[in-house]
Design a protein around this motif. Structure first.
Motif, short mmCIF file in Angstrom:
data_model
loop_
_atom_site.label_atom_id
_atom_site.label_comp_id
_atom_site.label_asym_id
_atom_site.label_seq_id
_atom_site.Cartn_x
_atom_site.Cartn_y
_atom_site.Cartn_z
N GLY A 412 0.82 -1.19 0.00
CA GLY A 412 0.00 0.00 0.00
C GLY A 412 0.86 1.25 0.00
O GLY A 412 2.06 1.21 -0.30
N SER A 413 0.27 2.38 0.37
CA SER A 413 0.99 3.65 0.38
C SER A 413 0.38 4.58 1.41
O SER A 413 -0.75 4.38 1.86
N LEU A 414 1.13 5.61 1.77
CA LEU A 414 0.62 6.60 2.71
C LEU A 414 -0.60 7.31 2.15
O LEU A 414 -1.55 7.60 2.89
N ALA A 415 -0.58 7.59 0.86
CA ALA A 415 -1.72 8.26 0.24
C ALA A 415 -2.98 7.41 0.36
O ALA A 415 -4.07 7.94 0.64
N GLU A 416 -2.84 6.11 0.17
CA GLU A 416 -4.00 5.22 0.31
C GLU A 416 -4.47 5.16 1.75
O GLU A 416 -5.68 5.12 2.02
N ILE A 417 -3.53 5.14 2.69
CA ILE A 417 -3.89 5.12 4.10
C ILE A 417 -4.70 6.37 4.45
O ILE A 417 -5.72 6.30 5.15
N LEU A 418 -4.25 7.52 3.98
CA LEU A 418 -4.93 8.77 4.28
C LEU A 418 -6.34 8.80 3.68
O LEU A 418 -7.26 9.35 4.29
N GLN A 419 -6.50 8.22 2.52
CA GLN A 419 -7.84 8.17 1.93
C GLN A 419 -8.77 7.26 2.73
O GLN A 419 -9.94 7.56 2.93
N GLN A 420 -8.23 6.13 3.18
CA GLN A 420 -9.03 5.25 4.04
C GLN A 420 -9.39 5.95 5.34
O GLN A 420 -10.51 5.84 5.84
N TRP A 421 -8.42 6.65 5.87
CA TRP A 421 -8.64 7.40 7.11
C TRP A 421 -9.73 8.45 6.91
O TRP A 421 -10.60 8.63 7.75
N LYS A 422 -9.64 9.14 5.79
CA LYS A 422 -10.64 10.16 5.48
C LYS A 422 -12.04 9.54 5.44
O LYS A 422 -13.00 10.09 6.02
N GLN A 423 -12.18 8.41 4.78
CA GLN A 423 -13.49 7.76 4.67
C GLN A 423 -14.04 7.40 6.04
O GLN A 423 -15.22 7.59 6.33
N ARG A 424 -13.16 6.88 6.90
CA ARG A 424 -13.60 6.52 8.25
C ARG A 424 -14.01 7.77 9.03
O ARG A 424 -14.99 7.76 9.79
N CYS A 425 -13.24 8.85 8.86
CA CYS A 425 -13.54 10.10 9.56
C CYS A 425 -14.86 10.69 9.09
O CYS A 425 -15.64 11.21 9.90
N VAL A 426 -15.08 10.65 7.80
CA VAL A 426 -16.34 11.19 7.26
C VAL A 426 -17.52 10.42 7.82
O VAL A 426 -18.51 11.02 8.28
N GLN A 427 -17.42 9.11 7.82
CA GLN A 427 -18.51 8.28 8.34
C GLN A 427 -18.75 8.55 9.82
O GLN A 427 -19.89 8.78 10.25
N TYR A 428 -17.67 8.55 10.59
CA TYR A 428 -17.80 8.74 12.03
C TYR A 428 -18.33 10.14 12.35
O TYR A 428 -19.23 10.30 13.19
N GLY A 429 -17.75 11.13 11.70
CA GLY A 429 -18.16 12.50 11.98
C GLY A 429 -19.63 12.74 11.71
O GLY A 429 -20.32 13.39 12.50
N ASN A 430 -20.12 12.21 10.62
CA ASN A 430 -21.53 12.35 10.30
C ASN A 430 -22.43 11.61 11.30
O ASN A 430 -23.51 12.09 11.65
N GLU A 431 -21.94 10.48 11.76
CA GLU A 431 -22.71 9.72 12.77
C GLU A 431 -22.78 10.49 14.07
O GLU A 431 -23.75 10.33 14.84
N GLN A 432 -21.78 11.34 14.34
CA GLN A 432 -21.76 12.11 15.58
C GLN A 432 -22.52 13.44 15.47
O GLN A 432 -22.53 14.23 16.41
N GLY A 433 -23.11 13.68 14.32
CA GLY A 433 -23.90 14.90 14.16
C GLY A 433 -23.21 16.05 13.46
O GLY A 433 -23.80 17.13 13.32
N PHE A 434 -21.98 15.83 13.01
CA PHE A 434 -21.27 16.87 12.24
C PHE A 434 -21.61 16.70 10.77
O PHE A 434 -22.08 15.64 10.33
N GLN A 435 -21.35 17.73 10.00
CA GLN A 435 -21.52 17.66 8.55
C GLN A 435 -20.14 17.56 7.93
O GLN A 435 -19.42 18.55 7.81
N VAL A 436 -19.75 16.35 7.56
CA VAL A 436 -18.39 16.07 7.12
C VAL A 436 -18.39 15.64 5.65
O VAL A 436 -19.19 14.79 5.25
N ASP A 437 -17.51 16.24 4.87
CA ASP A 437 -17.34 15.79 3.48
C ASP A 437 -15.86 15.72 3.15
O ASP A 437 -15.01 16.15 3.92
#
Length: 437
Positions: A412-437
């Motif tokens: 893999g790569s750091l860029a791929e890790i960051l994209q996966q991280w972003k996806q997890r953050c977007v999902q979690y943030g929206n579940e917590q009531g934030f508006q994340v994109d």
């Protein structure tokens, strides 16, 4: 923040200087809020041992105020306890300690007091700009900085010279060339170690001008494709791909101590607080280590970043807000600052960083280098405009889970890790009531 246990760069001569300076502070003198015969008890949650050093002086000047400092757990444990107390409506402290990236989490939903209403705005000029930015959310200040971690490069001068590197790398291009020379020494010799430290990677991004997180109230935008982020990630990916970084040694481990001690780890880019713990972890390297600004992305630039730091805020549900602010101002800005500095706290107060004794004091462990001057400059050159998402406390723990397979398998790569991280953050943030994109 990794709290220092001893003052390695601070001179005792600073204490009287700070005490005299602090005497002019607005709320740091005598005359307690809740004066007369009224007794007020303050409860302070802190894992910073230097805060207790300020209590005797404060209580002597304010005999009707009793301060109890309680360690409710470090970092995550304290935050959970505070959330539980707020929800239960009881047991909320008058003051609580927060790493900088946690301030938005408590401030945005109204769990912290706007300190501007208590006069905090008058203190802004005595903090480096980036530290003040760390405690400001949507234009309001919700905490006061208490310790600081400007990123700096700690380097073993003896190891670099052995590798044919006579001067510390001033740019990341020079750092790359130095890394190859250090690796050529063989064995465990590397210029750096990394097993997925998100704070180190973010400090590279920060310094390169990347601003992957943008927060506006409850709206959060995450983007790891901007120019600065891409530059930093690509550079560190190259370092990892060419096996110029030790990916087997984890920071703060016994093996890490060993490589610092024997000189096989040539540099460590971390917060300035490492000056306090490095002598304890690598006593055999005394006289070999030096401190320098982070290597720059462009020759001649002087831009830095942060790696750690903490602040104190007053919960919105606190009972004695004015009295709490009185003590808060005292130990972060007023008469109690001197005792904390003398005990080893590295603070972002310009009254300390610009002091001639601070900048001129030499440190034997670091080869009689004037370490204070370097760290003061590192503090003053931190790039501004950085933001953390309000759920970063959760996000940083998840990053480790995502990054671990890459560092253990190399796939893999750091860029791929960051994209996966972003996806997890977007999902979690929206579940917590934030508006994340």
């Amino acid at each position: 923040m990794r709290l220092s246990r001893r003052a390695t760069i601070l001179s005792a001569v600073l204490v009287p200087m700070l005490a005299l300076t602090a005497c002019s502070g607005g709320t740091s003198g005598g005359g307690a809020t809740g004066g007369g015969d009224e007794q007020v008890k303050l409860t302070v949650w802190s894992w910073d041992g230097t805060v207790e050093k300020a209590v005797p002086g404060f209580q002597a000047a304010n005999p009707n105020i009793k301060v109890e400092v309680v360690n409710a757990g470090s970092s995550t444990d304290e935050y959970k306890a505070l959330d539980n107390a707020i929800q239960a409506g009881s047991g909320v402290p008058d003051l609580a300690m927060f790493e900088y990236f946690v301030v938005p989490y408590f401030a945005i939903p109204g769990k912290l007091t706007d300190l501007g209403e208590l006069g905090a705005g008058n203190l802004k000029g005595d903090y480096v700009q980036a530290a003040w930015n760390d405690v400001t959310v949507n234009g309001k200040v919700y905490a006061l900085p208490s310790d600081y971690g400007p990123s700096a490069m700690f380097y073993n001068q003896a190891t670099l010279k052995k590798a044919g590197v006579d001067q510390p790398p001033a740019t990341w291009d020079e750092y790359y060339e130095a890394a190859k020379k250090v690796r050529a020494l063989g064995g465990d010799h590397y210029i750096a170690q990394d097993t997925g430290d998100i704070f180190f990677l973010l400090s590279l991004i920060w310094q390169a001008g990347g601003r992957p997180f943008k927060v506006d109230g409850t709206k959060v935008h995450i983007d790891f494709t901007d120019e600065g982020t891409t530059r930093a990630v690509a550079f560190w990916q190259k370092m990892l791909d060419e096996k110029l970084v030790n990916t087997k040694i984890t920071g703060w481990s016994d093996d890490w101590n060993r490589t610092l001690n024997d000189g096989s780890l040539a540099t460590q880019t971390m917060g300035g607080w490492l000056t306090a713990t490095l002598p304890e972890r690598a006593p055999k390297a005394a006289g070999d280590f030096r401190v320098a600004l982070m290597p720059q992305w462009k020759q001649g630039d002087k831009v830095g970043a942060e790696n750690g730091g903490s602040s104190f805020g007053i919960p919105a549900a606190a009972e004695h807000k004015e009295t709490a602010f009185k003590f808060l101002e005292y130990f972060t800005h007023g008469g109690g600052l001197a005792s904390r500095v003398d005990d080893g706290a590295f603070v972002p107060n310009t009254s300390v960083l610009n002091n001639a004794e601070f900048r001129g004091k030499t440190d034997k462990y670091f080869g009689d280098q004037k370490v204070g001057a370097v760290l003061a400059e590192a503090s003053e050159t931190v790039g501004t405009g950085w933001q953390y998402p309000p759920f970063f406390e959760w996000a940083r723990s998840v990053y480790g889970d995502i990054a671990s397979p890459f560092y253990t398998t190399g796939k893999g790569s750091l860029a791929e890790i960051l994209q996966q991280w972003k996806q997890r953050c977007v999902q979690y943030g929206n579940e917590q009531g934030f508006q994340v994109d």
